[in-house]
Scaffold this motif. Structure first.
Motif, mmCIF file in Angstrom:
data_model
loop_
_atom_site.group_PDB
_atom_site.id
_atom_site.type_symbol
_atom_site.label_atom_id
_atom_site.label_comp_id
_atom_site.label_asym_id
_atom_site.label_seq_id
_atom_site.Cartn_x
_atom_site.Cartn_y
_atom_site.Cartn_z
ATOM 1 N N HIS A 52 1.060 -1.363 -0.123
ATOM 2 C CA HIS A 52 -0.366 0.086 0.306
ATOM 3 C C HIS A 52 0.557 1.246 -0.286
ATOM 4 O O HIS A 52 0.557 2.474 0.430
ATOM 5 N N ALA A 53 1.975 1.271 -0.182
ATOM 6 C CA ALA A 53 3.171 2.191 -0.715
ATOM 7 C C ALA A 53 2.171 3.353 -2.199
ATOM 8 O O ALA A 53 2.950 4.705 -1.770
ATOM 9 N N GLN A 54 1.616 3.108 -2.784
ATOM 10 C CA GLN A 54 1.197 3.529 -3.812
ATOM 11 C C GLN A 54 0.597 4.501 -3.801
ATOM 12 O O GLN A 54 1.008 6.405 -4.682
ATOM 13 N N GLY A 55 0.731 5.367 -2.706
ATOM 14 C CA GLY A 55 -0.240 6.494 -1.926
ATOM 15 C C GLY A 55 0.921 8.157 -1.752
ATOM 16 O O GLY A 55 1.154 8.939 -1.404
ATOM 17 N N GLY A 56 2.731 7.266 -1.494
ATOM 18 C CA GLY A 56 3.457 8.224 -1.274
ATOM 19 C C GLY A 56 3.717 8.716 -2.752
ATOM 20 O O GLY A 56 4.746 9.885 -2.764
#
Length: 137
Positions: A52-56
């Motif tokens: 869930h790192a795509q928000g960065g």
């Protein structure tokens, strides 16, 4: 924990070299690099979404974008050269020369990042360089 990941990186890099040498036989080195790259891209984005790192993405600054893109270009150039060398040379000679990147990185870290160069790192750098020369001669 960094040492565990660095050691795993070395193990996977070694495995990569052996698998690539076998797989590249009869395949254009640029095509082989492109296939490898597609696999790496899919695996990397899979990890981004899995963690869930795509928000960065939106938080990445211009300087980081620039240097990540330049790093990607350097990686691509490295891989293209590496696969070509591996295709026409022996893995036991190509890989040690490729690992001179350790020596080059240490020198660049000293020059550009102003990292400390200790007597230990100087001796290690010289030994890696000499060891590489001995292995390829």
């Amino acid at each position: 924990m960094w040492f565990v990941f660095a050691l795993l990186s070395a193990i996977f890099a070694a495995l990569t070299s052996i698998l690539a040498k076998v797989g590249i036989e009869g395949v254009n080195s640029n095509l082989a690099t492109a296939i490898r790259t597609v696999v790496v891209v899919a695996m990397s984005w899979g990890m981004v979404f899995l963690t869930h790192a795509q928000g960065g993405i939106s938080a990445i600054g211009r300087k980081s974008w620039l240097f990540l893109i330049l790093s990607g270009l350097a990686t691509g150039a490295s891989w293209l050269c590496y696969y070509r060398a591996l295709q026409i040379g022996q893995a036991s000679k190509v890989v040690p020369v490729d690992k001179l990147s350790v020596v080059i990185t240490l020198v660049m870290a000293f020059v550009f990042l102003h990292e400390q160069f200790t007597m230990k790192s100087i001796v290690g750098t010289v030994l890696i360089g000499l060891g590489t020369l001995i292995m390829v001669l």
